[in-house]
Design a protein around this motif. Structure first.
Motif, PDB file in Angstrom:
ATOM      1  N   SER A 133     -66.208 -36.776 -34.963  1.00  0.00           N
ATOM      2  CA  SER A 133     -66.337 -37.952 -35.816  1.00  0.00           C
ATOM      3  C   SER A 133     -66.513 -39.192 -34.959  1.00  0.00           C
ATOM      4  O   SER A 133     -66.131 -39.209 -33.780  1.00  0.00           O
ATOM      5  CB  SER A 133     -65.103 -38.103 -36.708  1.00  0.00           C
ATOM      6  OG  SER A 133     -63.965 -38.393 -35.910  1.00  0.00           O
ATOM      7  N   GLN A 134     -67.076 -40.240 -35.565  1.00  0.00           N
ATOM      8  CA  GLN A 134     -67.262 -41.494 -34.825  1.00  0.00           C
ATOM      9  C   GLN A 134     -65.919 -42.043 -34.359  1.00  0.00           C
ATOM     10  O   GLN A 134     -65.808 -42.548 -33.241  1.00  0.00           O
ATOM     11  CB  GLN A 134     -67.974 -42.518 -35.699  1.00  0.00           C
ATOM     12  CG  GLN A 134     -68.176 -43.861 -35.000  1.00  0.00           C
ATOM     13  CD  GLN A 134     -68.895 -44.864 -35.885  1.00  0.00           C
ATOM     14  OE1 GLN A 134     -69.553 -44.506 -36.844  1.00  0.00           O
ATOM     15  NE2 GLN A 134     -68.746 -46.151 -35.563  1.00  0.00           N
ATOM     16  N   SER A 135     -64.888 -41.939 -35.192  1.00  0.00           N
ATOM     17  CA  SER A 135     -63.576 -42.474 -34.813  1.00  0.00           C
ATOM     18  C   SER A 135     -62.985 -41.703 -33.635  1.00  0.00           C
ATOM     19  O   SER A 135     -62.347 -42.294 -32.756  1.00  0.00           O
ATOM     20  CB  SER A 135     -62.626 -42.418 -36.010  1.00  0.00           C
ATOM     21  OG  SER A 135     -62.467 -41.077 -36.473  1.00  0.00           O
ATOM     22  N   ALA A 136     -63.208 -40.378 -33.616  1.00  0.00           N
ATOM     23  CA  ALA A 136     -62.689 -39.577 -32.501  1.00  0.00           C
ATOM     24  C   ALA A 136     -63.391 -39.954 -31.200  1.00  0.00           C
ATOM     25  O   ALA A 136     -62.753 -40.082 -30.140  1.00  0.00           O
ATOM     26  CB  ALA A 136     -62.878 -38.095 -32.797  1.00  0.00           C
ATOM     27  N   VAL A 137     -64.694 -40.166 -31.269  1.00  0.00           N
ATOM     28  CA  VAL A 137     -65.449 -40.578 -30.084  1.00  0.00           C
ATOM     29  C   VAL A 137     -64.966 -41.948 -29.628  1.00  0.00           C
ATOM     30  O   VAL A 137     -64.758 -42.191 -28.430  1.00  0.00           O
ATOM     31  CB  VAL A 137     -66.955 -40.592 -30.384  1.00  0.00           C
ATOM     32  CG1 VAL A 137     -67.728 -41.197 -29.204  1.00  0.00           C
ATOM     33  CG2 VAL A 137     -67.461 -39.183 -30.678  1.00  0.00           C
ATOM     34  N   SER A 138     -64.775 -42.858 -30.559  1.00  0.00           N
ATOM     35  CA  SER A 138     -64.335 -44.212 -30.230  1.00  0.00           C
ATOM     36  C   SER A 138     -62.977 -44.198 -29.540  1.00  0.00           C
ATOM     37  O   SER A 138     -62.748 -44.926 -28.577  1.00  0.00           O
ATOM     38  CB  SER A 138     -64.293 -45.058 -31.495  1.00  0.00           C
ATOM     39  OG  SER A 138     -63.883 -46.380 -31.202  1.00  0.00           O
TER      40      SER A 138
ATOM     41  N   HIS B 205     -74.454 -41.272 -32.930  1.00  0.00           N
ATOM     42  CA  HIS B 205     -75.359 -40.253 -32.424  1.00  0.00           C
ATOM     43  C   HIS B 205     -74.660 -39.306 -31.451  1.00  0.00           C
ATOM     44  O   HIS B 205     -74.912 -38.092 -31.462  1.00  0.00           O
ATOM     45  CB  HIS B 205     -76.567 -40.905 -31.746  1.00  0.00           C
ATOM     46  CG  HIS B 205     -77.458 -41.622 -32.707  1.00  0.00           C
ATOM     47  ND1 HIS B 205     -78.346 -42.596 -32.316  1.00  0.00           N
ATOM     48  CD2 HIS B 205     -77.591 -41.524 -34.060  1.00  0.00           C
ATOM     49  CE1 HIS B 205     -78.985 -43.067 -33.378  1.00  0.00           C
ATOM     50  NE2 HIS B 205     -78.538 -42.415 -34.448  1.00  0.00           N
ATOM     51  N   ALA B 206     -73.779 -39.871 -30.608  1.00  0.00           N
ATOM     52  CA  ALA B 206     -73.022 -39.026 -29.673  1.00  0.00           C
ATOM     53  C   ALA B 206     -72.099 -38.080 -30.440  1.00  0.00           C
ATOM     54  O   ALA B 206     -71.958 -36.903 -30.096  1.00  0.00           O
ATOM     55  CB  ALA B 206     -72.221 -39.890 -28.706  1.00  0.00           C
ATOM     56  N   GLY B 207     -71.447 -38.624 -31.494  1.00  0.00           N
ATOM     57  CA  GLY B 207     -70.572 -37.787 -32.309  1.00  0.00           C
ATOM     58  C   GLY B 207     -71.317 -36.641 -32.956  1.00  0.00           C
ATOM     59  O   GLY B 207     -70.815 -35.511 -33.017  1.00  0.00           O
ATOM     60  N   ASP B 208     -72.521 -36.916 -33.450  1.00  0.00           N
ATOM     61  CA  ASP B 208     -73.324 -35.855 -34.049  1.00  0.00           C
ATOM     62  C   ASP B 208     -73.645 -34.757 -33.031  1.00  0.00           C
ATOM     63  O   ASP B 208     -73.618 -33.563 -33.351  1.00  0.00           O
ATOM     64  CB  ASP B 208     -74.625 -36.436 -34.607  1.00  0.00           C
ATOM     65  CG  ASP B 208     -74.386 -37.340 -35.818  1.00  0.00           C
ATOM     66  OD1 ASP B 208     -73.299 -37.226 -36.430  1.00  0.00           O
ATOM     67  OD2 ASP B 208     -75.277 -38.155 -36.136  1.00  0.00           O
ATOM     68  N   LYS B 209     -73.963 -35.180 -31.823  1.00  0.00           N
ATOM     69  CA  LYS B 209     -74.310 -34.225 -30.775  1.00  0.00           C
ATOM     70  C   LYS B 209     -73.113 -33.384 -30.357  1.00  0.00           C
ATOM     71  O   LYS B 209     -73.236 -32.191 -30.046  1.00  0.00           O
ATOM     72  CB  LYS B 209     -74.881 -34.975 -29.566  1.00  0.00           C
ATOM     73  CG  LYS B 209     -75.368 -34.084 -28.439  1.00  0.00           C
ATOM     74  CD  LYS B 209     -75.979 -34.903 -27.321  1.00  0.00           C
ATOM     75  CE  LYS B 209     -76.489 -34.017 -26.188  1.00  0.00           C
ATOM     76  NZ  LYS B 209     -77.081 -34.824 -25.093  1.00  0.00           N
ATOM     77  N   LEU B 210     -71.932 -34.020 -30.363  1.00  0.00           N
ATOM     78  CA  LEU B 210     -70.711 -33.331 -29.915  1.00  0.00           C
ATOM     79  C   LEU B 210     -69.923 -32.702 -31.058  1.00  0.00           C
ATOM     80  O   LEU B 210     -68.868 -32.097 -30.801  1.00  0.00           O
ATOM     81  CB  LEU B 210     -69.806 -34.330 -29.169  1.00  0.00           C
ATOM     82  CG  LEU B 210     -70.388 -34.960 -27.902  1.00  0.00           C
ATOM     83  CD1 LEU B 210     -69.487 -36.080 -27.419  1.00  0.00           C
ATOM     84  CD2 LEU B 210     -70.572 -33.906 -26.821  1.00  0.00           C
ATOM     85  N   ASN B 211     -70.404 -32.873 -32.282  1.00  0.00           N
ATOM     86  CA  ASN B 211     -69.681 -32.393 -33.460  1.00  0.00           C
ATOM     87  C   ASN B 211     -68.298 -33.036 -33.566  1.00  0.00           C
ATOM     88  O   ASN B 211     -67.299 -32.367 -33.855  1.00  0.00           O
ATOM     89  CB  ASN B 211     -69.550 -30.861 -33.439  1.00  0.00           C
ATOM     90  CG  ASN B 211     -70.885 -30.155 -33.584  1.00  0.00           C
ATOM     91  OD1 ASN B 211     -71.717 -30.570 -34.399  1.00  0.00           O
ATOM     92  ND2 ASN B 211     -71.096 -29.109 -32.801  1.00  0.00           N
TER      93      ASN B 211
END
Length: 298
Positions: free
Chosen positions: A28-33, A20-26
């Motif tokens: 990817s999940q891996s980049a957020v992780s 959900h955070a990745g979607d908000k920040l545009n």
């Protein structure tokens, strides 16, 4: 600490999910992780408990989230103020002028400025020393001579003269001098000729002192001179604008006065678009117009 990592951490903590955070920040999940792992390594602590249903903040994570929440609120508030700044006047404005003009003319009129702009914070610096406006020792200056510093916007506000004034009580007790020579029989109150002041005032004081006055009180600014006059101590050399706020003062020797002294407002070129400076400039100009109208009716 990397602001991007903190921004991503705040989004994850707020959403409770990397996805959900990745979607908000545009992102990817891996980049957020990766950013969250990098922040945890930098702080040498776990910020989240990982569960199948999502992420829960650890005690350390809660501490950091409180800090990022406060930071986010301040950034959002600053952004809102910036968006509103086209119409809103707020923040600190550093104004420098002489002790005499600041205490006798400017300060008594500041309630009108604050009434119109209650969020303005004026730092009034009263001293005879010329502050360096291009080096931002002050934002705006009001001076009794045209500033010579480069890269300044200047505006002449008005012309003033130094004249002689006394209270009715002093005149009743000591009489009215009819000629300059009569000043020898009166107490003169003026600025010390060696103190920092405009040349026209020094010249007038020297002319008066040539008559060997019998009693003398010298002060290093016009506020002190005015206090001596108001307490019936003698005849004072004062700028003519004091008559607006002290109309009971009587002018003595009407033919005796200094040469005209120009009053200038100045501010650095880079503050040309400043809303604070524009508001202060408009306020001073309005007060000058009011002052001139009152003089015509006196």
């Amino acid at each position: 600490m990397d602001w991007d990592k903190l921004r991503i951490f705040h989004a994850v903590a707020d959403a409770g999910s990397l996805t959900h955070a990745g979607d908000k920040l545009n992102l990817s999940q891996s980049a957020v992780s990766r950013q969250i792992r990098g922040l945890e390594e930098q702080l040498n602590t776990n910020l989240f408990h990982r569960h199948a249903r999502g992420l829960i903040l650890t005690e350390q994570g809660e501490l950091l989230f409180d800090a990022t929440a406060a930071m986010t609120k301040r950034v959002d508030a600053a952004a809102a103020r910036i968006r509103d700044s086209e119409e809103e006047v707020f923040g600190e404005l550093r104004v420098t002028t002489t002790t005499g003009f600041g205490t006798l003319w400017l300060a008594p009129r500041l309630p009108k400025l604050y009434e119109k702009y209650p969020d303005l914070k004026v730092d009034l610096m009263l001293e005879e020393r010329l502050l360096d406006l291009p080096m931002r020792e002050a934002d705006v200056a009001i001076r009794m001579k045209e500033p010579s510093q480069a890269d300044l916007i200047r505006k002449k506000l008005m012309m003033i003269r130094m004249r002689l004034y006394a209270t009715p009580a002093y005149i009743a007790q000591n009489g009215t001098p009819e000629r300059m020579e009569d000043m020898a029989e009166h107490r003169l109150i003026c600025q010390n000729v060696d103190s920092a002041q405009v040349g026209a005032s020094v010249t007038l004081a020297q002319q008066l002192l040539f008559n060997e006055v019998r009693s003398l009180l010298t002060v290093n600014n016009y506020f002190g001179v005015l206090q001596g006059v108001l307490h019936d101590l003698g005849i004072g050399v004062l700028p003519d604008y004091v008559t607006q706020d002290f109309p009971d003062l009587q002018r003595v020797l009407p033919d005796v006065e200094s040469a005209e002294v120009p009053v200038f407002l100045a501010y650095p070129e880079e503050l040309r678009q400043s809303k604070r400076v524009a508001a202060f400039k408009e306020f001073v100009q309005d007060e000058i117009i009011s002052y001139r109208k009152q003089l015509k009716n006196m």
